[in-house]
Design a protein around this motif. Sequence first.
Motif, PDB file in Angstrom:
ATOM      1  N   ARG A  22       0.845  -1.236  -0.085  1.00 24.90           N
ATOM      2  CA  ARG A  22       0.175   0.080  -0.023  1.00 24.90           C
ATOM      3  C   ARG A  22       0.651   1.227   0.035  1.00 24.90           C
ATOM      4  O   ARG A  22       1.930   1.176   0.609  1.00 24.90           O
ATOM      5  N   GLY A  23       0.315   2.148  -0.756  1.00 23.94           N
ATOM      6  CA  GLY A  23       1.114   3.498  -0.634  1.00 23.94           C
ATOM      7  C   GLY A  23       1.253   4.286   0.621  1.00 23.94           C
ATOM      8  O   GLY A  23       0.217   4.545   1.022  1.00 23.94           O
ATOM      9  N   VAL A  24       2.600   4.572   0.808  1.00 28.37           N
ATOM     10  CA  VAL A  24       2.462   5.491   2.080  1.00 28.37           C
ATOM     11  C   VAL A  24       2.818   6.908   1.606  1.00 28.37           C
ATOM     12  O   VAL A  24       2.065   7.954   2.050  1.00 28.37           O
ATOM     13  N   MET A  25       3.498   7.152   0.342  1.00 28.79           N
ATOM     14  CA  MET A  25       3.401   8.368  -0.252  1.00 28.79           C
ATOM     15  C   MET A  25       3.885   7.955  -1.538  1.00 28.79           C
ATOM     16  O   MET A  25       4.458   7.222  -1.836  1.00 28.79           O
ATOM     17  N   LEU A  26       3.146   8.839  -2.527  1.00 30.69           N
ATOM     18  CA  LEU A  26       3.228   8.426  -4.020  1.00 30.69           C
ATOM     19  C   LEU A  26       3.649   9.653  -4.891  1.00 30.69           C
ATOM     20  O   LEU A  26       3.359  10.776  -4.509  1.00 30.69           O
TER      21      LEU A  26
END
Length: 100
Positions: A22-26
Amino acid sequence: QEAYLHEALRYDEDRLLDEAGRGVMLGWEAPLMRRHAEALLPEPGARVLNIGFGLGLVDGFLQERRPHEHHIVEAHPDVLAELRRRGWARRPGVAVHAGR
């Protein structure tokens, strides 16, 4: 929150992902981070504080605006390792603070 600090994070091109992918920061957040830097540092020479390095997007944009002091607080060990690998701890005027 404490569990997050023990979870492995990984960098994948322009994404910071948790153990489940899952994205924490993109990377698509870059335009928003640029606007934040402009709002936080409208003129060169101020002191700035960023809590959480992530991909370093806002920090890069803040550096473009030439702060007098730039403090980064990061608690996650994987992110700390990455920001150090990228040389942020050696940049003039930048202070990295490990912990919460």
